[in-house]
Design a protein around this motif. Structure first.
Motif, PDB file in Angstrom:
ATOM      1  N   GLU A 233      18.450  -8.327 -25.778  1.00 21.78           N
ATOM      2  CA  GLU A 233      17.091  -8.382 -26.323  1.00 21.78           C
ATOM      3  C   GLU A 233      16.184  -9.327 -25.548  1.00 21.78           C
ATOM      4  O   GLU A 233      15.016  -9.509 -25.894  1.00 21.78           O
ATOM      5  CB  GLU A 233      17.131  -8.838 -27.787  1.00 21.78           C
ATOM      6  CG  GLU A 233      17.760  -7.843 -28.747  1.00 21.78           C
ATOM      7  CD  GLU A 233      19.282  -7.861 -28.664  1.00 21.78           C
ATOM      8  OE1 GLU A 233      19.829  -8.922 -28.311  1.00 21.78           O
ATOM      9  OE2 GLU A 233      19.901  -6.817 -28.909  1.00 21.78           O
ATOM     10  N   SER A 234      16.702  -9.967 -24.502  1.00 24.46           N
ATOM     11  CA  SER A 234      15.925 -10.972 -23.783  1.00 24.46           C
ATOM     12  C   SER A 234      14.781 -10.351 -22.991  1.00 24.46           C
ATOM     13  O   SER A 234      14.883  -9.232 -22.483  1.00 24.46           O
ATOM     14  CB  SER A 234      16.831 -11.742 -22.807  1.00 24.46           C
ATOM     15  OG  SER A 234      17.783 -12.497 -23.507  1.00 24.46           O
ATOM     16  N   ASN A 235      13.678 -11.088 -22.926  1.00 27.28           N
ATOM     17  CA  ASN A 235      12.636 -10.819 -21.947  1.00 27.28           C
ATOM     18  C   ASN A 235      12.193 -12.150 -21.390  1.00 27.28           C
ATOM     19  O   ASN A 235      12.698 -13.203 -21.800  1.00 27.28           O
ATOM     20  CB  ASN A 235      11.474 -10.022 -22.558  1.00 27.28           C
ATOM     21  CG  ASN A 235      10.820 -10.754 -23.724  1.00 27.28           C
ATOM     22  OD1 ASN A 235      10.551 -11.959 -23.640  1.00 27.28           O
ATOM     23  ND2 ASN A 235      10.566 -10.043 -24.817  1.00 27.28           N
ATOM     24  N   TYR A 237       9.668 -13.966 -21.803  1.00 27.46           N
ATOM     25  CA  TYR A 237       9.107 -14.940 -22.731  1.00 27.46           C
ATOM     26  C   TYR A 237      10.168 -15.490 -23.676  1.00 27.46           C
ATOM     27  O   TYR A 237      10.152 -16.676 -24.013  1.00 27.46           O
ATOM     28  CB  TYR A 237       7.946 -14.312 -23.509  1.00 27.46           C
ATOM     29  CG  TYR A 237       6.773 -14.003 -22.613  1.00 27.46           C
ATOM     30  CD1 TYR A 237       6.004 -15.027 -22.072  1.00 27.46           C
ATOM     31  CD2 TYR A 237       6.461 -12.691 -22.283  1.00 27.46           C
ATOM     32  CE1 TYR A 237       4.938 -14.755 -21.234  1.00 27.46           C
ATOM     33  CE2 TYR A 237       5.399 -12.401 -21.439  1.00 27.46           C
ATOM     34  CZ  TYR A 237       4.636 -13.438 -20.916  1.00 27.46           C
ATOM     35  OH  TYR A 237       3.591 -13.175 -20.077  1.00 27.46           O
ATOM     36  N   ARG A 238      11.096 -14.646 -24.079  1.00 28.25           N
ATOM     37  CA  ARG A 238      12.194 -15.145 -24.912  1.00 28.25           C
ATOM     38  C   ARG A 238      13.080 -16.107 -24.129  1.00 28.25           C
ATOM     39  O   ARG A 238      13.641 -17.042 -24.701  1.00 28.25           O
ATOM     40  CB  ARG A 238      13.022 -13.978 -25.445  1.00 28.25           C
ATOM     41  CG  ARG A 238      12.320 -13.188 -26.536  1.00 28.25           C
ATOM     42  CD  ARG A 238      13.232 -12.126 -27.112  1.00 28.25           C
ATOM     43  NE  ARG A 238      12.602 -11.426 -28.224  1.00 28.25           N
ATOM     44  CZ  ARG A 238      13.158 -10.446 -28.903  1.00 28.25           C
ATOM     45  NH1 ARG A 238      14.378 -10.026 -28.577  1.00 28.25           N
ATOM     46  NH2 ARG A 238      12.523  -9.860 -29.896  1.00 28.25           N
ATOM     47  N   ARG A 239      13.255 -15.856 -22.859  1.00 30.37           N
ATOM     48  CA  ARG A 239      14.056 -16.765 -22.032  1.00 30.37           C
ATOM     49  C   ARG A 239      13.289 -18.026 -21.677  1.00 30.37           C
ATOM     50  O   ARG A 239      13.887 -19.033 -21.274  1.00 30.37           O
ATOM     51  CB  ARG A 239      14.494 -16.057 -20.748  1.00 30.37           C
ATOM     52  CG  ARG A 239      15.475 -14.912 -20.998  1.00 30.37           C
ATOM     53  CD  ARG A 239      15.906 -14.275 -19.709  1.00 30.37           C
ATOM     54  NE  ARG A 239      16.668 -15.212 -18.883  1.00 30.37           N
ATOM     55  CZ  ARG A 239      17.008 -14.985 -17.621  1.00 30.37           C
ATOM     56  NH1 ARG A 239      16.637 -13.854 -17.025  1.00 30.37           N
ATOM     57  NH2 ARG A 239      17.695 -15.876 -16.938  1.00 30.37           N
ATOM     58  N   GLN A 297       6.248 -22.056 -22.326  1.00 26.90           N
ATOM     59  CA  GLN A 297       7.040 -22.708 -23.380  1.00 26.90           C
ATOM     60  C   GLN A 297       7.322 -24.178 -23.081  1.00 26.90           C
ATOM     61  O   GLN A 297       7.841 -24.888 -23.946  1.00 26.90           O
ATOM     62  CB  GLN A 297       8.361 -21.966 -23.576  1.00 26.90           C
ATOM     63  CG  GLN A 297       8.267 -20.746 -24.477  1.00 26.90           C
ATOM     64  CD  GLN A 297       7.625 -19.556 -23.772  1.00 26.90           C
ATOM     65  OE1 GLN A 297       7.975 -19.224 -22.646  1.00 26.90           O
ATOM     66  NE2 GLN A 297       6.665 -18.937 -24.434  1.00 26.90           N
ATOM     67  N   SER A 432      13.553 -23.069 -21.784  1.00 22.92           N
ATOM     68  CA  SER A 432      14.568 -22.151 -22.310  1.00 22.92           C
ATOM     69  C   SER A 432      14.969 -22.486 -23.730  1.00 22.92           C
ATOM     70  O   SER A 432      15.744 -21.745 -24.337  1.00 22.92           O
ATOM     71  CB  SER A 432      15.806 -22.177 -21.410  1.00 22.92           C
ATOM     72  OG  SER A 432      15.488 -21.765 -20.099  1.00 22.92           O
ATOM     73  N   GLY A 433      14.503 -23.615 -24.247  1.00 23.08           N
ATOM     74  CA  GLY A 433      14.768 -23.965 -25.634  1.00 23.08           C
ATOM     75  C   GLY A 433      15.679 -25.141 -25.847  1.00 23.08           C
ATOM     76  O   GLY A 433      15.944 -25.510 -26.996  1.00 23.08           O
TER      77      GLY A 433
END
Length: 511
Positions: A233-235, A237-239, A297, A432-433
Protein backbone atom coordinates in the motif's frame (compact mmCIF):
# COMPACT_ATOMS: atom_id res chain seq x y z
CA UNK A 1 20.08 -3.37 22.91
CA UNK A 2 23.39 -3.03 24.68
CA UNK A 3 23.16 -1.22 28.02
CA UNK A 4 25.59 0.36 30.47
CA UNK A 5 25.00 1.17 34.13
CA UNK A 6 26.39 3.58 36.67
CA UNK A 7 28.76 2.69 39.50
CA UNK A 8 25.96 3.11 42.06
CA UNK A 9 23.68 0.78 40.08
CA UNK A 10 26.44 -1.82 39.84
CA UNK A 11 27.22 -1.58 43.55
CA UNK A 12 23.59 -2.09 44.54
CA UNK A 13 23.18 -5.02 42.15
CA UNK A 14 26.39 -6.66 43.37
CA UNK A 15 25.28 -6.32 46.99
CA UNK A 16 21.93 -7.93 46.21
CA UNK A 17 23.56 -10.80 44.35
CA UNK A 18 26.29 -11.38 46.94
CA UNK A 19 23.63 -11.69 49.64
CA UNK A 20 22.43 -14.84 47.83
CA UNK A 21 25.85 -16.36 47.14
CA UNK A 22 28.54 -18.00 49.27
CA UNK A 23 31.23 -15.61 50.45
CA UNK A 24 33.70 -14.82 47.66
CA UNK A 25 31.65 -16.54 44.92
CA UNK A 26 30.97 -13.36 42.94
CA UNK A 27 34.67 -12.47 42.81
CA UNK A 28 35.55 -15.97 41.68
CA UNK A 29 33.03 -15.71 38.83
CA UNK A 30 34.79 -12.56 37.66
CA UNK A 31 38.17 -14.21 38.09
CA UNK A 32 37.07 -17.23 36.05
CA UNK A 33 36.01 -15.03 33.15
CA UNK A 34 39.16 -12.92 33.35
CA UNK A 35 41.40 -16.00 33.45
CA UNK A 36 39.62 -17.54 30.48
CA UNK A 37 40.19 -14.41 28.42
CA UNK A 38 43.88 -14.32 29.39
CA UNK A 39 44.24 -17.95 28.36
CA UNK A 40 42.55 -17.19 25.04
CA UNK A 41 44.88 -14.28 24.41
CA UNK A 42 48.05 -16.11 25.40
CA UNK A 43 47.26 -19.23 23.45
CA UNK A 44 49.94 -21.13 25.37
CA UNK A 45 50.06 -20.42 29.09
CA UNK A 46 52.95 -22.64 30.15
CA UNK A 47 56.13 -20.59 30.22
CA UNK A 48 54.36 -17.31 29.41
CA UNK A 49 55.50 -14.25 31.35
CA UNK A 50 52.67 -12.44 33.13
CA UNK A 51 52.95 -9.22 35.12
CA UNK A 52 50.08 -7.95 37.27
CA UNK A 53 50.12 -4.40 38.62
CA UNK A 54 47.76 -4.52 41.59
CA UNK A 55 46.26 -1.83 43.75
CA UNK A 56 44.17 -2.31 46.85
CA UNK A 57 40.63 -3.61 46.95
CA UNK A 58 38.67 -6.04 44.84
CA UNK A 59 40.00 -4.89 41.46
CA UNK A 60 43.52 -5.79 42.54
CA UNK A 61 42.12 -8.99 44.02
CA UNK A 62 40.54 -10.00 40.70
CA UNK A 63 43.86 -9.46 38.92
CA UNK A 64 45.91 -11.30 41.54
CA UNK A 65 43.56 -14.30 41.69
CA UNK A 66 43.65 -14.57 37.89
CA UNK A 67 47.44 -14.35 37.95
CA UNK A 68 47.54 -17.15 40.55
CA UNK A 69 45.43 -19.36 38.30
CA UNK A 70 47.78 -18.68 35.39
CA UNK A 71 50.77 -19.46 37.60
CA UNK A 72 49.24 -22.82 38.50
CA UNK A 73 49.08 -23.54 34.76
CA UNK A 74 52.79 -22.87 34.35
CA UNK A 75 52.98 -19.12 33.68
CA UNK A 76 55.83 -17.12 35.19
CA UNK A 77 53.95 -14.53 37.24
CA UNK A 78 55.21 -11.36 38.87
CA UNK A 79 52.85 -9.32 41.04
CA UNK A 80 53.78 -5.66 41.35
CA UNK A 81 52.09 -4.17 44.41
CA UNK A 82 51.37 -0.49 44.79
CA UNK A 83 50.75 -0.92 48.54
CA UNK A 84 51.40 -4.39 49.94
CA UNK A 85 49.70 -3.57 53.25
CA UNK A 86 46.42 -2.84 51.44
CA UNK A 87 46.58 -5.58 48.81
CA UNK A 88 43.81 -8.18 48.78
CA UNK A 89 45.14 -10.66 51.35
CA UNK A 90 43.55 -13.83 50.00
CA UNK A 91 44.52 -13.12 46.39
CA UNK A 92 48.09 -12.19 47.33
CA UNK A 93 48.42 -15.42 49.31
CA UNK A 94 47.14 -17.34 46.28
CA UNK A 95 49.83 -15.78 44.07
CA UNK A 96 52.56 -16.68 46.53
CA UNK A 97 51.21 -20.21 46.98
CA UNK A 98 51.26 -20.69 43.19
CA UNK A 99 54.91 -19.68 43.01
CA UNK A 100 54.44 -16.12 41.81
CA UNK A 101 57.05 -13.47 42.51
CA UNK A 102 56.02 -10.34 44.43
CA UNK A 103 57.65 -6.92 44.01
CA UNK A 104 57.01 -3.43 45.38
CA UNK A 105 56.15 -0.89 42.68
CA UNK A 106 58.63 1.71 43.89
CA UNK A 107 61.58 -0.65 43.39
CA UNK A 108 60.36 -2.47 40.30
CA UNK A 109 61.68 -2.24 36.75
CA UNK A 110 59.78 -3.66 33.80
CA UNK A 111 61.74 -6.24 31.80
CA UNK A 112 59.05 -7.42 29.41
CA UNK A 113 56.09 -9.78 29.56
CA UNK A 114 53.70 -11.62 27.28
CA UNK A 115 50.75 -10.12 29.11
CA UNK A 116 50.28 -7.36 31.69
CA UNK A 117 47.19 -7.19 33.92
CA UNK A 118 46.00 -3.75 35.01
CA UNK A 119 44.44 -4.27 38.44
CA UNK A 120 45.25 -0.86 39.85
CA UNK A 121 41.80 0.56 40.50
CA UNK A 122 38.24 -0.46 39.67
CA UNK A 123 34.97 1.32 39.00
CA UNK A 124 35.21 3.39 42.16
CA UNK A 125 38.39 5.15 41.09
CA UNK A 126 38.40 8.89 40.47
CA UNK A 127 41.08 11.00 38.85
CA UNK A 128 44.18 9.85 37.04
CA UNK A 129 46.74 7.26 38.09
CA UNK A 130 48.64 7.98 41.29
CA UNK A 131 52.42 8.51 40.89
CA UNK A 132 53.56 4.92 41.57
CA UNK A 133 50.96 3.47 39.20
CA UNK A 134 51.71 6.09 36.56
CA UNK A 135 55.42 5.31 36.81
CA UNK A 136 54.81 1.55 36.48
CA UNK A 137 52.58 1.89 33.43
CA UNK A 138 54.86 4.53 31.99
CA UNK A 139 57.53 1.84 31.80
CA UNK A 140 55.15 -0.77 30.43
CA UNK A 141 53.55 1.40 27.77
CA UNK A 142 56.91 2.71 26.61
CA UNK A 143 58.15 -0.81 25.93
CA UNK A 144 57.65 -2.41 22.54
CA UNK A 145 55.27 -5.36 22.33
CA UNK A 146 53.76 -4.89 25.79
CA UNK A 147 50.17 -6.20 25.82
CA UNK A 148 47.88 -4.85 28.52
CA UNK A 149 44.63 -6.36 29.76
CA UNK A 150 42.57 -4.03 31.95
CA UNK A 151 40.44 -5.56 34.69
CA UNK A 152 36.86 -4.19 34.51
CA UNK A 153 38.06 -0.88 33.04
CA UNK A 154 41.40 0.79 32.34
CA UNK A 155 42.69 2.47 35.48
CA UNK A 156 42.50 6.26 35.37
CA UNK A 157 39.22 6.63 33.45
CA UNK A 158 35.94 7.58 35.11
CA UNK A 159 33.57 4.62 34.97
CA UNK A 160 30.45 6.80 34.89
CA UNK A 161 31.46 9.40 32.32
CA UNK A 162 34.53 8.31 30.34
CA UNK A 163 36.37 11.41 31.52
CA UNK A 164 40.16 11.16 31.92
CA UNK A 165 41.57 13.55 34.49
CA UNK A 166 45.23 12.59 34.40
CA UNK A 167 47.48 9.66 33.45
CA UNK A 168 45.50 6.56 32.49
CA UNK A 169 46.19 3.05 31.24
CA UNK A 170 45.88 2.38 27.51
CA UNK A 171 44.70 -1.22 27.35
CA UNK A 172 44.80 -3.60 24.42
CA UNK A 173 41.89 -5.57 25.88
CA UNK A 174 39.46 -4.66 28.65
CA UNK A 175 37.57 -7.43 30.45
CA UNK A 176 34.48 -5.99 32.14
CA UNK A 177 32.10 -7.77 34.50
CA UNK A 178 28.34 -7.89 34.98
CA UNK A 179 27.36 -4.95 32.79
CA UNK A 180 29.06 -2.41 30.56
CA UNK A 181 30.13 0.81 32.25
CA UNK A 182 29.46 4.15 30.51
CA UNK A 183 33.12 5.13 30.63
CA UNK A 184 34.02 2.16 28.43
CA UNK A 185 31.81 3.46 25.61
CA UNK A 186 32.31 7.25 25.73
CA UNK A 187 35.45 9.07 24.64
CA UNK A 188 38.00 9.94 25.81
CA UNK A 189 37.76 6.89 28.08
CA UNK A 190 36.68 4.63 25.22
CA UNK A 191 39.95 5.34 23.45
CA UNK A 192 41.79 3.59 26.33
CA UNK A 193 39.74 0.39 26.22
CA UNK A 194 41.07 -1.55 23.22
CA UNK A 195 39.07 -4.70 22.44
CA UNK A 196 36.18 -5.13 24.85
CA UNK A 197 35.31 -8.46 26.47
CA UNK A 198 32.16 -8.86 28.55
CA UNK A 199 31.99 -11.44 31.35
CA UNK A 200 28.50 -12.40 32.51
CA UNK A 201 28.56 -12.97 36.28
CA UNK A 202 24.79 -13.20 36.74
CA UNK A 203 24.21 -9.54 37.61
CA UNK A 204 21.48 -8.73 35.08
CA UNK A 205 18.40 -9.66 37.16
CA UNK A 206 19.64 -7.44 39.98
CA UNK A 207 20.16 -4.45 37.68
CA UNK A 208 16.61 -4.50 36.35
CA UNK A 209 15.05 -2.82 39.38
CA UNK A 210 17.84 -0.32 39.88
CA UNK A 211 16.65 2.39 37.50
CA UNK A 212 17.16 3.13 33.84
CA UNK A 213 20.61 2.47 32.37
CA UNK A 214 22.90 5.44 31.85
CA UNK A 215 23.62 4.43 28.25
CA UNK A 216 22.13 2.21 25.60
CA UNK A 217 23.42 1.36 22.15
CA UNK A 218 21.54 0.03 19.16
CA UNK A 219 22.70 -3.28 17.78
CA UNK A 220 22.02 -4.81 14.39
CA UNK A 221 18.66 -6.34 15.31
CA UNK A 222 17.47 -3.06 16.83
CA UNK A 223 18.30 -1.18 13.65
CA UNK A 224 16.54 -3.74 11.49
CA UNK A 225 13.43 -3.49 13.68
CA UNK A 226 13.36 0.31 13.50
CA UNK A 227 14.02 0.76 9.80
CA UNK A 228 10.87 1.60 7.83
CA UNK A 229 9.82 -0.95 5.23
CA UNK A 230 7.65 -0.49 2.15
CA UNK A 231 4.39 -2.40 1.81
CA UNK A 232 2.01 -3.07 -1.05
CA UNK A 233 0.00 0.00 0.00
CA UNK A 234 3.04 2.30 0.11
CA UNK A 235 3.43 5.40 -2.00
CA UNK A 236 6.00 8.16 -1.85
CA UNK A 237 3.92 10.19 0.61
CA UNK A 238 3.22 7.27 2.91
CA UNK A 239 6.92 6.44 2.91
CA UNK A 240 7.69 10.09 3.69
CA UNK A 241 8.96 13.09 1.78
CA UNK A 242 11.92 14.88 3.29
CA UNK A 243 12.50 18.53 2.48
CA UNK A 244 16.07 19.82 2.23
CA UNK A 245 16.97 23.46 2.73
CA UNK A 246 20.68 23.04 2.16
CA UNK A 247 23.62 24.35 0.20
CA UNK A 248 24.47 27.75 -1.19
CA UNK A 249 26.53 29.08 -4.10
CA UNK A 250 29.52 29.00 -1.74
CA UNK A 251 28.83 25.44 -0.49
CA UNK A 252 26.90 23.63 -3.24
CA UNK A 253 28.42 20.25 -2.39
CA UNK A 254 26.62 20.10 0.96
CA UNK A 255 23.31 20.06 -0.89
CA UNK A 256 24.41 17.23 -3.19
CA UNK A 257 25.72 15.07 -0.32
CA UNK A 258 22.69 15.58 1.92
CA UNK A 259 20.37 14.85 -0.99
CA UNK A 260 22.16 11.64 -1.94
CA UNK A 261 21.95 10.35 1.63
CA UNK A 262 18.29 11.32 1.98
CA UNK A 263 17.45 9.44 -1.21
CA UNK A 264 18.98 6.30 0.29
CA UNK A 265 17.34 6.70 3.70
CA UNK A 266 14.15 4.83 2.88
CA UNK A 267 12.06 7.98 2.47
CA UNK A 268 9.66 8.04 -0.47
CA UNK A 269 10.99 11.23 -2.01
CA UNK A 270 13.30 14.19 -1.49
CA UNK A 271 12.19 17.75 -2.09
CA UNK A 272 14.99 20.29 -2.49
CA UNK A 273 14.57 24.03 -1.87
CA UNK A 274 17.48 26.36 -2.61
CA UNK A 275 19.06 28.83 -5.00
CA UNK A 276 18.67 28.03 -8.67
CA UNK A 277 22.32 27.32 -9.32
CA UNK A 278 22.42 24.93 -6.34
CA UNK A 279 19.19 23.14 -7.23
CA UNK A 280 20.39 22.76 -10.83
CA UNK A 281 23.48 20.98 -9.54
CA UNK A 282 21.41 18.72 -7.30
CA UNK A 283 19.00 17.87 -10.12
CA UNK A 284 21.86 17.12 -12.52
CA UNK A 285 23.26 14.59 -10.03
CA UNK A 286 19.91 13.22 -8.84
CA UNK A 287 17.06 13.58 -11.35
CA UNK A 288 14.74 11.82 -8.86
CA UNK A 289 14.62 14.95 -6.66
CA UNK A 290 11.56 17.20 -6.48
CA UNK A 291 12.50 20.87 -6.78
CA UNK A 292 10.71 23.71 -5.00
CA UNK A 293 8.16 24.09 -2.22
CA UNK A 294 5.54 21.41 -1.60
CA UNK A 295 4.35 18.74 0.78
CA UNK A 296 6.95 17.25 3.15
CA UNK A 297 6.88 15.10 6.29
CA UNK A 298 10.14 16.48 7.73
CA UNK A 299 12.70 19.19 7.03
CA UNK A 300 16.48 19.20 7.08
CA UNK A 301 17.87 22.71 7.28
CA UNK A 302 21.39 24.05 7.61
CA UNK A 303 24.03 22.04 5.75
CA UNK A 304 26.03 24.51 3.66
CA UNK A 305 23.49 27.37 3.80
CA UNK A 306 26.17 29.81 4.95
CA UNK A 307 26.00 32.45 7.68
CA UNK A 308 23.00 34.29 6.23
CA UNK A 309 20.48 31.49 6.41
CA UNK A 310 18.50 32.45 9.53
CA UNK A 311 15.32 33.02 7.50
CA UNK A 312 15.53 29.50 6.06
CA UNK A 313 15.89 28.06 9.54
CA UNK A 314 12.97 30.10 10.87
CA UNK A 315 10.77 28.97 7.99
CA UNK A 316 11.58 25.32 8.62
CA UNK A 317 10.96 25.60 12.36
CA UNK A 318 7.60 27.25 11.67
CA UNK A 319 6.42 24.17 9.76
CA UNK A 320 4.17 21.65 11.51
CA UNK A 321 6.56 18.75 10.84
CA UNK A 322 9.72 17.34 12.46
CA UNK A 323 12.87 19.36 11.71
CA UNK A 324 16.57 18.49 11.77
CA UNK A 325 18.91 21.47 12.20
CA UNK A 326 22.59 21.10 11.37
CA UNK A 327 25.72 23.05 10.54
CA UNK A 328 25.10 26.71 9.62
CA UNK A 329 21.49 26.37 10.72
CA UNK A 330 22.56 25.92 14.34
CA UNK A 331 23.84 29.49 14.51
CA UNK A 332 20.28 30.82 14.30
CA UNK A 333 18.84 28.71 17.11
CA UNK A 334 19.33 30.96 20.12
CA UNK A 335 16.97 33.61 18.72
CA UNK A 336 14.44 31.11 17.38
CA UNK A 337 13.82 29.12 20.59
CA UNK A 338 13.25 25.61 19.18
CA UNK A 339 12.11 24.46 22.63
CA UNK A 340 8.81 26.27 21.98
CA UNK A 341 7.93 23.96 19.07
CA UNK A 342 5.32 21.23 19.55
CA UNK A 343 6.86 19.00 16.87
CA UNK A 344 10.07 16.97 17.14
CA UNK A 345 13.31 18.88 16.63
CA UNK A 346 16.69 17.22 16.19
CA UNK A 347 19.96 19.16 16.52
CA UNK A 348 23.20 17.62 15.22
CA UNK A 349 26.18 19.73 16.35
CA UNK A 350 29.84 18.81 16.56
CA UNK A 351 31.81 20.01 19.58
CA UNK A 352 32.65 23.42 18.09
CA UNK A 353 29.02 24.11 17.21
CA UNK A 354 27.93 22.79 20.61
CA UNK A 355 30.33 25.20 22.28
CA UNK A 356 28.80 28.14 20.43
CA UNK A 357 25.32 26.99 21.41
CA UNK A 358 26.15 26.59 25.10
CA UNK A 359 28.59 29.47 25.60
CA UNK A 360 30.90 29.75 28.58
CA UNK A 361 32.21 27.69 30.28
CA UNK A 362 31.53 25.06 27.59
CA UNK A 363 34.59 25.29 25.39
CA UNK A 364 35.00 22.73 22.61
CA UNK A 365 37.78 21.15 24.67
CA UNK A 366 35.52 20.78 27.69
CA UNK A 367 32.78 19.26 25.55
CA UNK A 368 35.21 16.69 24.14
CA UNK A 369 36.38 15.86 27.67
CA UNK A 370 32.84 15.70 29.15
CA UNK A 371 30.67 14.48 26.31
CA UNK A 372 27.94 12.89 28.41
CA UNK A 373 27.36 16.02 30.50
CA UNK A 374 27.50 18.20 27.37
CA UNK A 375 24.87 16.30 25.37
CA UNK A 376 22.52 16.30 28.35
CA UNK A 377 23.00 20.03 28.85
CA UNK A 378 22.26 20.70 25.18
CA UNK A 379 19.09 18.58 25.17
CA UNK A 380 17.75 20.11 28.37
CA UNK A 381 18.60 23.70 27.51
CA UNK A 382 17.10 23.64 24.02
CA UNK A 383 14.29 21.18 24.73
CA UNK A 384 15.28 19.14 21.66
CA UNK A 385 16.73 15.78 20.81
CA UNK A 386 20.48 16.27 20.32
CA UNK A 387 22.94 14.17 18.38
CA UNK A 388 26.41 15.25 19.48
CA UNK A 389 28.89 14.25 16.79
CA UNK A 390 32.51 13.44 17.50
CA UNK A 391 34.82 10.73 18.74
CA UNK A 392 31.77 8.93 20.12
CA UNK A 393 28.36 10.04 18.91
CA UNK A 394 25.76 10.51 21.64
CA UNK A 395 22.00 11.06 21.33
CA UNK A 396 20.00 12.60 24.19
CA UNK A 397 16.37 13.53 24.74
CA UNK A 398 15.55 16.34 27.20
CA UNK A 399 14.97 14.97 30.68
CA UNK A 400 15.74 11.37 29.72
CA UNK A 401 18.00 9.44 32.13
CA UNK A 402 19.31 7.22 29.31
CA UNK A 403 21.57 8.53 26.55
CA UNK A 404 22.23 6.54 23.40
CA UNK A 405 25.77 5.96 22.22
CA UNK A 406 26.70 4.88 18.71
CA UNK A 407 29.24 2.08 18.45
CA UNK A 408 29.80 2.03 14.70
CA UNK A 409 32.07 4.31 12.75
CA UNK A 410 35.74 5.06 12.35
CA UNK A 411 38.05 8.07 12.78
CA UNK A 412 38.01 8.35 8.99
CA UNK A 413 34.58 9.99 9.33
CA UNK A 414 36.38 13.17 10.36
CA UNK A 415 36.28 14.41 6.77
CA UNK A 416 34.58 17.26 4.95
CA UNK A 417 30.97 16.57 4.07
CA UNK A 418 30.52 13.59 6.38
CA UNK A 419 28.09 15.55 8.55
CA UNK A 420 26.02 16.55 5.50
CA UNK A 421 25.57 12.87 4.68
CA UNK A 422 24.44 12.14 8.24
CA UNK A 423 21.95 15.02 8.15
CA UNK A 424 20.33 13.83 4.93
CA UNK A 425 20.18 10.25 6.18
CA UNK A 426 18.70 11.08 9.61
CA UNK A 427 16.30 13.60 8.06
CA UNK A 428 14.99 10.96 5.68
CA UNK A 429 14.39 8.64 8.62
CA UNK A 430 12.49 11.44 10.38
CA UNK A 431 10.28 11.84 7.31
CA UNK A 432 9.69 8.08 7.27
CA UNK A 433 8.06 8.34 10.68
CA UNK A 434 10.83 7.51 13.14
CA UNK A 435 10.95 9.44 16.40
CA UNK A 436 13.78 11.96 16.58
CA UNK A 437 15.76 9.77 19.02
CA UNK A 438 15.42 6.74 16.75
CA UNK A 439 16.11 8.66 13.54
CA UNK A 440 19.30 10.07 15.05
CA UNK A 441 20.44 6.73 16.47
CA UNK A 442 19.68 4.68 13.36
CA UNK A 443 21.20 7.36 11.14
CA UNK A 444 24.41 7.40 13.18
CA UNK A 445 24.58 3.60 13.14
CA UNK A 446 24.16 3.35 9.36
CA UNK A 447 26.52 6.28 8.77
CA UNK A 448 29.21 4.53 10.80
CA UNK A 449 28.58 1.18 9.12
CA UNK A 450 28.90 2.83 5.71
CA UNK A 451 32.31 4.16 6.68
CA UNK A 452 33.44 0.78 7.94
CA UNK A 453 32.13 -0.86 4.79
CA UNK A 454 34.18 1.50 2.62
CA UNK A 455 37.30 0.78 4.64
CA UNK A 456 36.75 -2.98 4.46
CA UNK A 457 36.34 -2.87 0.70
CA UNK A 458 39.11 -0.33 0.06
CA UNK A 459 41.73 -0.70 2.80
CA UNK A 460 44.18 2.16 2.91
CA UNK A 461 42.10 4.44 0.69
CA UNK A 462 41.22 7.89 2.01
CA UNK A 463 37.52 7.98 2.76
CA UNK A 464 35.56 10.92 1.32
CA UNK A 465 31.96 11.86 2.01
CA UNK A 466 30.79 10.74 -1.43
CA UNK A 467 31.96 7.21 -0.58
CA UNK A 468 29.48 7.18 2.29
CA UNK A 469 26.56 8.00 0.04
CA UNK A 470 27.43 5.12 -2.26
CA UNK A 471 27.98 2.73 0.65
CA UNK A 472 24.49 3.47 1.97
CA UNK A 473 23.12 1.40 -0.91
CA UNK A 474 24.39 -1.71 0.88
CA UNK A 475 22.10 -3.56 3.28
CA UNK A 476 22.48 -2.16 6.82
CA UNK A 477 22.96 -3.95 10.10
CA UNK A 478 26.32 -5.63 9.80
CA UNK A 479 27.27 -6.80 13.31
CA UNK A 480 28.37 -3.94 15.51
CA UNK A 481 31.58 -3.79 17.51
CA UNK A 482 33.56 -6.72 16.06
CA UNK A 483 36.17 -6.19 18.76
CA UNK A 484 33.70 -7.27 21.49
CA UNK A 485 33.61 -10.76 22.99
CA UNK A 486 31.40 -12.36 25.59
CA UNK A 487 32.26 -14.89 28.27
CA UNK A 488 29.87 -16.37 30.80
CA UNK A 489 31.21 -17.08 34.27
CA UNK A 490 27.74 -17.34 35.80
CA UNK A 491 26.29 -20.80 36.45
CA UNK A 492 23.57 -20.26 33.84
CA UNK A 493 22.90 -17.64 31.15
CA UNK A 494 21.54 -14.48 32.74
CA UNK A 495 19.73 -13.05 29.73
CA UNK A 496 21.57 -9.76 30.12
CA UNK A 497 20.37 -7.50 27.28
CA UNK A 498 23.76 -5.85 27.35
CA UNK A 499 25.33 -8.92 25.80
CA UNK A 500 22.91 -9.82 23.05
CA UNK A 501 24.44 -10.30 19.64
CA UNK A 502 28.08 -9.62 20.43
CA UNK A 503 30.36 -11.67 18.17
CA UNK A 504 33.46 -13.53 19.29
CA UNK A 505 36.60 -13.16 17.18
CA UNK A 506 39.09 -15.95 16.79
CA UNK A 507 41.68 -16.32 19.57
CA UNK A 508 44.93 -14.51 19.06
CA UNK A 509 48.24 -14.28 20.80
CA UNK A 510 49.29 -10.89 22.19
CA UNK A 511 51.47 -8.87 19.89
Amino acid sequence: MLTAHSVDQVRHAEAALMARLPDGELMQRAVSGLTAECVRLLGRVYGARVVVVAGSGDNGGDALYAAARLARRGAKVEAVLLDEARAHAGALAAVRAAGGRVSAAGEWRYSGADLVLDGVVGIGGRGGLRPDAAAAFGQIQAAENSFIVAVDLPSGIDADTGEVAGPAVHADVTVTFGTYKPGLLISPGAEHVGDLCFVDIGLAPYLEGGGDPVLEALEAADVEALLPTASAESNKYRRGVVGLAAGSPRYPGAAVLATGAALRSGAGAVRFVGEREVSDGVLARYPEVLIGQGRVQAWVVGPGIGPDGADRVAEALAAEVPVLVDADGLAALAALKPQDRDRPTLLTPHSGEASRLLGEPWSAERIEASRLAAVRELADRFGCTVLLKGSTTLVADPGSPTVRVNRTGTPALATAGSGDVLSGLAGGLLASGLAARDAASVGAYLHGEAARDVQRRHPGRQLIAGDLVEALTAAPAAPVAPATTETSAAPAPSGNPATAGTPTPAPRRPR
